[in-house]
Every structure is written in C-alpha cells, then in structure tokens.
Scaffold this motif. Sequence first.
Motif, PDB file in Angstrom:
ATOM      1  N   SER A 147       0.826  -1.211   0.000  1.00 30.69           N
ATOM      2  CA  SER A 147       0.000   0.000   0.000  1.00 30.69           C
ATOM      3  C   SER A 147       0.860   1.260   0.000  1.00 30.69           C
ATOM      4  O   SER A 147       2.080   1.217   0.122  1.00 30.69           O
ATOM      5  N   ASP A 229       0.337  -2.124   4.460  1.00 26.72           N
ATOM      6  CA  ASP A 229      -0.394  -3.368   4.296  1.00 26.72           C
ATOM      7  C   ASP A 229       0.059  -4.068   3.020  1.00 26.72           C
ATOM      8  O   ASP A 229       0.416  -3.422   2.026  1.00 26.72           O
ATOM      9  N   TRP A 231      -1.175  -6.902   0.129  1.00 28.45           N
ATOM     10  CA  TRP A 231      -2.277  -7.651  -0.474  1.00 28.45           C
ATOM     11  C   TRP A 231      -1.670  -8.652  -1.450  1.00 28.45           C
ATOM     12  O   TRP A 231      -1.003  -8.273  -2.404  1.00 28.45           O
ATOM     13  N   TYR A 310      -7.031 -14.169  -3.038  1.00 30.46           N
ATOM     14  CA  TYR A 310      -6.199 -13.111  -2.465  1.00 30.46           C
ATOM     15  C   TYR A 310      -6.214 -13.194  -0.944  1.00 30.46           C
ATOM     16  O   TYR A 310      -7.125 -13.758  -0.335  1.00 30.46           O
ATOM     17  N   LYS A 311      -5.168 -12.629  -0.353  1.00 28.47           N
ATOM     18  CA  LYS A 311      -5.000 -12.666   1.102  1.00 28.47           C
ATOM     19  C   LYS A 311      -4.480 -11.317   1.561  1.00 28.47           C
ATOM     20  O   LYS A 311      -3.658 -10.692   0.889  1.00 28.47           O
ATOM     21  N   TYR A 312      -4.951 -10.889   2.703  1.00 28.93           N
ATOM     22  CA  TYR A 312      -4.549  -9.604   3.290  1.00 28.93           C
ATOM     23  C   TYR A 312      -3.571  -9.840   4.425  1.00 28.93           C
ATOM     24  O   TYR A 312      -3.833 -10.645   5.326  1.00 28.93           O
ATOM     25  N   ASP A 402     -10.373  -8.116   8.837  1.00 25.72           N
ATOM     26  CA  ASP A 402     -11.000  -8.278   7.523  1.00 25.72           C
ATOM     27  C   ASP A 402     -11.394  -6.890   7.014  1.00 25.72           C
ATOM     28  O   ASP A 402     -12.421  -6.342   7.416  1.00 25.72           O
ATOM     29  N   ARG A 408     -10.279  -2.254  -0.034  1.00 19.21           N
ATOM     30  CA  ARG A 408      -9.530  -3.230  -0.828  1.00 19.21           C
ATOM     31  C   ARG A 408      -9.052  -2.591  -2.132  1.00 19.21           C
ATOM     32  O   ARG A 408      -9.852  -2.066  -2.902  1.00 19.21           O
TER      33      ARG A 408
END
Length: 633
Positions: A147, A229, A231, A310-312, A402, A408
């Motif tokens: 990010s 962050d 992603w 996808y995963k955060y 979440d 997103r």
Amino acid sequence: MRWILFVSLLAVTSLSHGKSSQETLDEVLKYAQEQKLDQNRQWLKLLHYEKDFFQVRESQIDSPTFFFSAQGKKNPQAELQATITAFFQEVGEDTFTHAQCRFPARYKWLKAQLHNVKVNWPDIRCERFEAFAQAMKGESVSLVFSSYYLNNPSSAFGHTFLRINKAPSVKDGQRHELLDYGLNYAAEANTNNAFLYGFKGLFGMFPGQFRSIPYYYKVREYNNAESRDLWEYELRLGPSAVEMLIAHVWELGPSQIDYWYLTENCSYHMLSILEAADSSVDILSKLDQYVIPADTVRVLWTKTDLIKDYKYRPSVRQVFFARSKSLTEAEQNELHTLVHQIQTQDEISGQSQAKVLDVFIDYIDFRYSKEVQEAGREFQLKMQVLGKRSEMPEGPMIVSIDPRPEERPHLAHPSGRWGVGYLHDSMAGDLATLTHRFALHDRLDPAWGYPSYSQITFFDLGFSYGSSYADLETKKLELENFAAFELISASPWSSLFPEKSWSFKLGVERTRNENFLPTHEGVVRLGYGWTWGQGVWDLSAQLQGEAHYGPTLSENKLWAGAGPLLELHYSVSSWWQWQASAHYRRDSTWDRQDYVRTQVETQWSFSKTWGLRALYRNQRFLEEAGLQLFNYY
C-alpha cells in the motif's frame, strides 16, 4: 499412400542424430526461419520487444550484453539467429558464460517450439542456474501489492512485486510463506531528494534492475518498518510457467532497464515478465499508456481471470490498533504507563496482563521499528517485555482483520479523471471549466481502495473558458491550475501516536489577489500540523506557508505568505464526501497583506466512474460557485 505420407512427414520433421553439430545448427536455423519463430509472441516477450509511441518495435532492455546480435535490440530475427548459433557453440572452461546457462528461458522456449522435431541438442550442465532455480522453486505465483507510503517518493503510488509460492513443507504439510522468494524490480536511485527523484524518474534517468529477495525481508521492510499493508493475489499460472518465470528472471538479473516512473516502472515489468513466462497471459494491452501500481491490481481483478485468490497481510500498525480496541479502560491506562516507561526509562517495571503486553509489543514494533531493527535501546527493552511475556501461560491474542470492501485496492476507483463543469465568478461572470488529472485520488473522490486520510494527486490540470478580467467582452481559454504534485497526509493524532499531518503542493496557479489582476505564478506550498478524527470525520489544523513567483508581475515577482488553515472533512458514506476549510494568510509584500478564504465542497459519486462535485469559495473580494461532472477512467 499412408506409407508415402509417413515418409514425407519423417523427412520434414527429423533432424538426424547422425548429423554434425554444424549441420544440425543449419537445419534448426532453417526451421526457425520457415516457421517465422522470430515473430512468435513468446519470443518477442522474452526479449521485451514492444512498440513505442511511433509504432517502432524495439527491446526495452538497455544492456548490450542482453543481446547476441549487434542489431538485437531492434531486430528480433537477427537476435534469434544469433541466439540459436550461440546455443550450439562449444563449451569453454566456465559454463556460466555459455548461452544456455546465461539464457535458460530462451533455450527452454526454443526446444519447446521444436518438440516435434528430432534434434541432437547440445545440452550442458548449468550448476549456478540450477542452484538458483532450486532455491526459487515453487508451485505458483502471487502478485503482491504494497500500500501507499507518502514518506518515500518512490512508493507514494504503492508498489507491486511477485512472490514465488513454495509447496507445503514435507515435515508438517504447512505453507511457510515467509520462506518464499520475492521478485522485485525497482530503480537504483542515487538520491533521496523528492524533486530530483521525480525529475530523474520521469525521464528514465535511473537504472532499474530485477532482484530476487526472501519474502520475509519484504515483510519486514513493508509490513513492519514502513507500516504498509500487503495484499497477496495468487495467480492462475501453471508449474511450467513458474519454471519459465524463474529462468527468465535469471536472464534479466545482470541486465539494466531504464526506469521510467510513469511507464516502465515496477508494476509494468512485473506484468511484462508474467507475459514472457506464459504466452497466454495478456495484461499489458489492457492498461493505459501510463501505469500506476493500483491500476494494475484493479485491471487484473476486473479485466482478466488470472486472480485465483487473495489474502490480506496487515501492517504492524493495523495489528496494534485492532488489538488495542479490545482493551478495557483500566488496561488502556496500564498500556499508557508502559509507553511512558519506554520513553523515559531504561527498564520496564511492574506487573502487566498478558493481553496488555501483547499490545505493548506491537506498539514497540510500530513506533520504534527502525530502532528495533538496529538493535538499539528500544530493542533491549522489547527483549525485557518478551521475557516477561514468555513466563505467562496465556497464549497470544489472535487478531483477525478483515478490511471493508471500500478498503480493498482491487476495488478502487480508476485513477485517471476528466471533468467538465460550470463556474460563476463574481468578477468575470460565467465560465466553462475543463479538468484532467493523471492520478490518483483526492479526499472527495469515491472512498474506494485508497486511504481515507490521504490525498495523492499527480499532473492535475484545470482550464477555464470565459470573459477576461481585463476585458469582459473578450473570451479566453486560461490555465487555472497545474499541480505537478499535491500530497496530503492527515493521520489522526492520539496520545500514543502524536502523528503530524502535512500537505505539499508544487505547481502553477492562476492567482487571484486584491493587489493585481489574475496572473500565472509558480507555487510551492507546505503545511504542517495535526489532525483529530473519529471515524467519519476529521479536523486538521495546520500552519501553511507558500512561495509565489509571477514573471509577468511588474513588481514583487517573488513573494511569500504564511498563516493558519483549518479543514473539516466528513464522510457521509463511501459515495458522499464533504469538506470545509478556512484559511488566513499574511503576505510578505503588497498594499493589502491580509488574505482570507473560506470554502465548502461536496461530491456525490453515482459510481466508481462518475461523480458530481459542487463548490463555493469566498475570498472576501471574490466569490465563486461551481459544479463539475467527473469521469474516472
């Protein structure tokens, strides 16, 4: 009849094992020419041949050592012939310098094109490449978006890189993602000066290089040190394409590619090597001429089916705030005591609950990330806290974050923006307006995919058409605003994190002032202060200073001013934003040195691609009211 057909086919598709190396080479060259392999899409992608603005095709690789032919940069046929010839050359003392070991992806591609032809390939052992490929070996690939980070000019628009996903461990059957490898392309910058970085980046004056880096290193850099962050988007790329990707990155390692901030940047070349690895992948054609990291993620999500899942991975900052929300008032007070100790003492004393220590460890990692990595005083204090925490029987507090859909990046609004509108000026009357912004987001845009507390605009242009101030009967097209860069960081202040808010603008404005007629001036504006906020609203207070240069002014061509700015931002929803501000400025020269401006703006967005913005501005001597329709693309 069948016997004749079989013999004919055998004659065409067989290059005998009994033939000499030169004869085999000649026939491979002949086959490549007959099949026009130099026009094969994957060959062109492996050499990074693309058409420029004038539709002239040439390779984007700038190192001469990447080519075997002197004409290789612009001639794919000459480069193919020279490459095939190099593959059949005898091996010297060091196999590392042989064409097969330097360009394993090209060699693999050529053999695949001739898989129906019997060729006595002169395969050699490439130990260094094999060791590299074994270390990088994986079963899939993820594109990772890091990010936005406004404190680093190279990362203000975000960053993308690839991750090679290893197979689950044989011992426990688990995926250990931190042991994966990342593939990164970045500028080899030789300056931290934002102005110099922007200039050199815009004109391709930095060399760019590919690097393979352990993923845990990137997590430490982005997640921890910079609180960004991550992603992670797993792509539908088969095992053979993953092998080809690794081989191609090996080829690119020693090569230099001029880094262009707007086109051939990190995101562009992450996609270019994906296309080289798998000829069925087509992404670059779906992008605009200018490439923004956030746009590549959005295009992958909306215009291709490449994203499998996808995963955060939240930053340490996000983990701290998520954990701290679970603390009671008494536990919050206990945390504040610990924070005071680390700021004033060399020892952590007293007894604390496990939950509070967990949050405190996150605080140290976030607030003192650099000091912890350098094993400074804060690192020693962290070790004390970890020692105390290890004596407690309770397990660590599990945090599940979440992000809302609006947060997103793959659901973000497009970064480009056109605008047409109407402006009523109390002095010049009615004006038509036209605006265009290259990138990225301001605080009234649809609140999708970008940080709510920041604004990043780049190459923002505004024009008006209407009556001239000097002659109301004359209609003129005027440049009203050109913002080369305009950045706002409005991170909320808190007692634990007394973060500063700031703003910066560099550009040209058509200045309206009581002391002279509207004129074009170069402007540098900088603000510094604090922001207080809670959820849907925030209030910023800054001391703002600015310098103006007006070459057409008869006197005081260079002047400056400074004063307080108050700005209130309110988000009704992700589609409807309000902003109001009041600004006082004391100027260094002129007869009237006091400048006052109040302003209210609101935007209602019908979708992520359309929005309607209204404006009212009062500058004491001038009133303006306007309406603009925006299209995001």
